[in-house]
Write a protein that holds these residues in place. Structure first.
Motif, PDB file in Angstrom:
ATOM      1  N   VAL A 155       1.832  43.040  -6.227  1.00  0.00           N
ATOM      2  CA  VAL A 155       1.325  41.693  -6.525  1.00  0.00           C
ATOM      3  C   VAL A 155       0.096  41.774  -7.425  1.00  0.00           C
ATOM      4  O   VAL A 155      -0.035  41.000  -8.369  1.00  0.00           O
ATOM      5  CB  VAL A 155       1.002  40.932  -5.215  1.00  0.00           C
ATOM      6  N   PHE A 156      -0.792  42.730  -7.154  1.00  0.00           N
ATOM      7  CA  PHE A 156      -1.995  42.870  -7.980  1.00  0.00           C
ATOM      8  C   PHE A 156      -1.739  43.663  -9.254  1.00  0.00           C
ATOM      9  O   PHE A 156      -2.460  43.511 -10.233  1.00  0.00           O
ATOM     10  CB  PHE A 156      -3.128  43.524  -7.180  1.00  0.00           C
ATOM     11  N   ALA A 157      -0.726  44.512  -9.259  1.00  0.00           N
ATOM     12  CA  ALA A 157      -0.440  45.325 -10.443  1.00  0.00           C
ATOM     13  C   ALA A 157       0.180  44.489 -11.563  1.00  0.00           C
ATOM     14  O   ALA A 157      -0.077  44.749 -12.740  1.00  0.00           O
ATOM     15  CB  ALA A 157       0.481  46.488 -10.079  1.00  0.00           C
ATOM     16  N   ILE A 158       0.978  43.510 -11.211  1.00  0.00           N
ATOM     17  CA  ILE A 158       1.666  42.702 -12.238  1.00  0.00           C
ATOM     18  C   ILE A 158       0.682  41.997 -13.172  1.00  0.00           C
ATOM     19  O   ILE A 158       0.806  42.108 -14.394  1.00  0.00           O
ATOM     20  CB  ILE A 158       2.674  41.729 -11.594  1.00  0.00           C
ATOM     21  N   PRO A 159      -0.324  41.270 -12.646  1.00  0.00           N
ATOM     22  CA  PRO A 159      -1.275  40.648 -13.587  1.00  0.00           C
ATOM     23  C   PRO A 159      -2.019  41.677 -14.435  1.00  0.00           C
ATOM     24  O   PRO A 159      -2.273  41.442 -15.620  1.00  0.00           O
ATOM     25  CB  PRO A 159      -2.255  39.893 -12.687  1.00  0.00           C
ATOM     26  N   SER A 160      -2.342  42.820 -13.846  1.00  0.00           N
ATOM     27  CA  SER A 160      -3.030  43.860 -14.610  1.00  0.00           C
ATOM     28  C   SER A 160      -2.162  44.337 -15.768  1.00  0.00           C
ATOM     29  O   SER A 160      -2.634  44.451 -16.911  1.00  0.00           O
ATOM     30  CB  SER A 160      -3.386  45.027 -13.685  1.00  0.00           C
ATOM     31  N   MET A 161      -0.890  44.594 -15.501  1.00  0.00           N
ATOM     32  CA  MET A 161       0.021  45.054 -16.564  1.00  0.00           C
ATOM     33  C   MET A 161       0.188  43.984 -17.649  1.00  0.00           C
ATOM     34  O   MET A 161       0.218  44.303 -18.836  1.00  0.00           O
ATOM     35  CB  MET A 161       1.371  45.440 -15.979  1.00  0.00           C
ATOM     36  N   MET A 162       0.294  42.730 -17.225  1.00  0.00           N
ATOM     37  CA  MET A 162       0.436  41.646 -18.207  1.00  0.00           C
ATOM     38  C   MET A 162      -0.815  41.534 -19.078  1.00  0.00           C
ATOM     39  O   MET A 162      -0.725  41.315 -20.284  1.00  0.00           O
ATOM     40  CB  MET A 162       0.724  40.332 -17.496  1.00  0.00           C
ATOM     41  N   LEU A 163      -1.980  41.693 -18.450  1.00  0.00           N
ATOM     42  CA  LEU A 163      -3.224  41.632 -19.214  1.00  0.00           C
ATOM     43  C   LEU A 163      -3.333  42.798 -20.185  1.00  0.00           C
ATOM     44  O   LEU A 163      -3.831  42.637 -21.305  1.00  0.00           O
ATOM     45  CB  LEU A 163      -4.423  41.591 -18.270  1.00  0.00           C
ATOM     46  N   PHE A 164      -2.860  43.978 -19.800  1.00  0.00           N
ATOM     47  CA  PHE A 164      -2.821  45.100 -20.749  1.00  0.00           C
ATOM     48  C   PHE A 164      -1.913  44.756 -21.930  1.00  0.00           C
ATOM     49  O   PHE A 164      -2.261  44.981 -23.088  1.00  0.00           O
ATOM     50  CB  PHE A 164      -2.305  46.383 -20.080  1.00  0.00           C
ATOM     51  N   PHE A 165      -0.760  44.214 -21.634  1.00  0.00           N
ATOM     52  CA  PHE A 165       0.211  43.875 -22.688  1.00  0.00           C
ATOM     53  C   PHE A 165      -0.379  42.865 -23.671  1.00  0.00           C
ATOM     54  O   PHE A 165      -0.356  43.074 -24.884  1.00  0.00           O
ATOM     55  CB  PHE A 165       1.493  43.319 -22.062  1.00  0.00           C
ATOM     56  N   ILE A 191      -3.562  43.872 -26.031  1.00  0.00           N
ATOM     57  CA  ILE A 191      -3.459  44.704 -27.242  1.00  0.00           C
ATOM     58  C   ILE A 191      -2.703  43.982 -28.349  1.00  0.00           C
ATOM     59  O   ILE A 191      -2.414  44.558 -29.390  1.00  0.00           O
ATOM     60  CB  ILE A 191      -2.787  46.066 -26.951  1.00  0.00           C
ATOM     61  N   ARG A 192      -2.362  42.719 -28.113  1.00  0.00           N
ATOM     62  CA  ARG A 192      -1.606  41.941 -29.093  1.00  0.00           C
ATOM     63  C   ARG A 192      -2.402  40.725 -29.543  1.00  0.00           C
ATOM     64  O   ARG A 192      -2.851  39.991 -28.685  1.00  0.00           O
ATOM     65  CB  ARG A 192      -0.277  41.487 -28.504  1.00  0.00           C
ATOM     66  N   PRO A 193      -2.612  40.434 -30.762  1.00  0.00           N
ATOM     67  CA  PRO A 193      -2.202  41.241 -31.915  1.00  0.00           C
ATOM     68  C   PRO A 193      -3.131  42.439 -32.123  1.00  0.00           C
ATOM     69  O   PRO A 193      -2.801  43.376 -32.838  1.00  0.00           O
ATOM     70  CB  PRO A 193      -2.274  40.276 -33.081  1.00  0.00           C
ATOM     71  N   GLU A 194      -4.303  42.404 -31.485  1.00  0.00           N
ATOM     72  CA  GLU A 194      -5.214  43.547 -31.549  1.00  0.00           C
ATOM     73  C   GLU A 194      -5.964  43.615 -30.232  1.00  0.00           C
ATOM     74  O   GLU A 194      -5.903  42.689 -29.421  1.00  0.00           O
ATOM     75  CB  GLU A 194      -6.196  43.410 -32.720  1.00  0.00           C
ATOM     76  N   LEU A 195      -6.664  44.690 -29.999  1.00  0.00           N
ATOM     77  CA  LEU A 195      -7.393  44.888 -28.752  1.00  0.00           C
ATOM     78  C   LEU A 195      -8.350  43.721 -28.508  1.00  0.00           C
ATOM     79  O   LEU A 195      -9.119  43.351 -29.393  1.00  0.00           O
ATOM     80  CB  LEU A 195      -8.168  46.211 -28.803  1.00  0.00           C
TER      81      LEU A 195
END
Length: 149
Positions: free
Chosen positions: A55-65, A68-72
């Motif tokens: 549950v907590f990992a999903i928002p973290s992964m989405m925020l990483f995704f 970095i788009r379109p730039e950091l």
């Protein structure tokens, strides 16, 4: 410097989010997933409660995704703060407190002993509605007093 503050601020904010989630979700409508965690001597390697890591990992992964788009951008560093908190939670809660992994068995630090005591008090109550001390890294000072002498 700004990104480091965003990461640190997110890490600190996660303690409050975790406290609220623990009290109102895990001990509320999410009790079905959390209940086995409060059973003494639960015999399995994994608990239903471990679903909360996802549950907590999903928002973290989405925020990483999206960070970095379109730039950091700052979203990446919010995700990083959540990730760092998740790592701290795993090391403190699962390794040090519950000893699901025998990595730090000889640790005798006053802070860690206070955290363990607070968590033991939390687990004394096996029911959904009885409970105290829902935090993980910041717990009331009274749990540290005996170890600071």
């Amino acid at each position: 410097m700004t990104f480091a503050l965003v990461t640190l601020g997110t890490f600190i904010l996660m303690e409050g989010i975790t406290w609220c989630t623990h009290k109102y979700v895990m001990h509320g409508f999410g009790w079905y997933l959390h209940e086995d965690h409060h059973q003494p001597g639960y015999p399995h390697v994994f608990e239903k409660n471990d679903a909360f890591f996802v549950v907590f990992a999903i928002p973290s992964m989405m925020l990483f995704f999206f960070g970095i788009r379109p730039e950091l951008n700052f979203l990446f560093f919010i995700g990083l703060g959540i990730l760092f908190y998740g790592l701290a939670y795993f090391l403190i809660h699962d390794v040090l407190i519950h000893r699901r992994f025998k990595w730090f068995d000889k640790t005798d630090n006053w802070y860690f002993r206070g955290l363990r005591k607070a968590h033991k008090i939390h687990h004394k109550k096996l029911g959904k509605h009885e409970g105290e001390c829902f935090g993980m890294l910041f717990v009331p000072f009274k749990y540290f007093k005996e170890y600071l002498k």
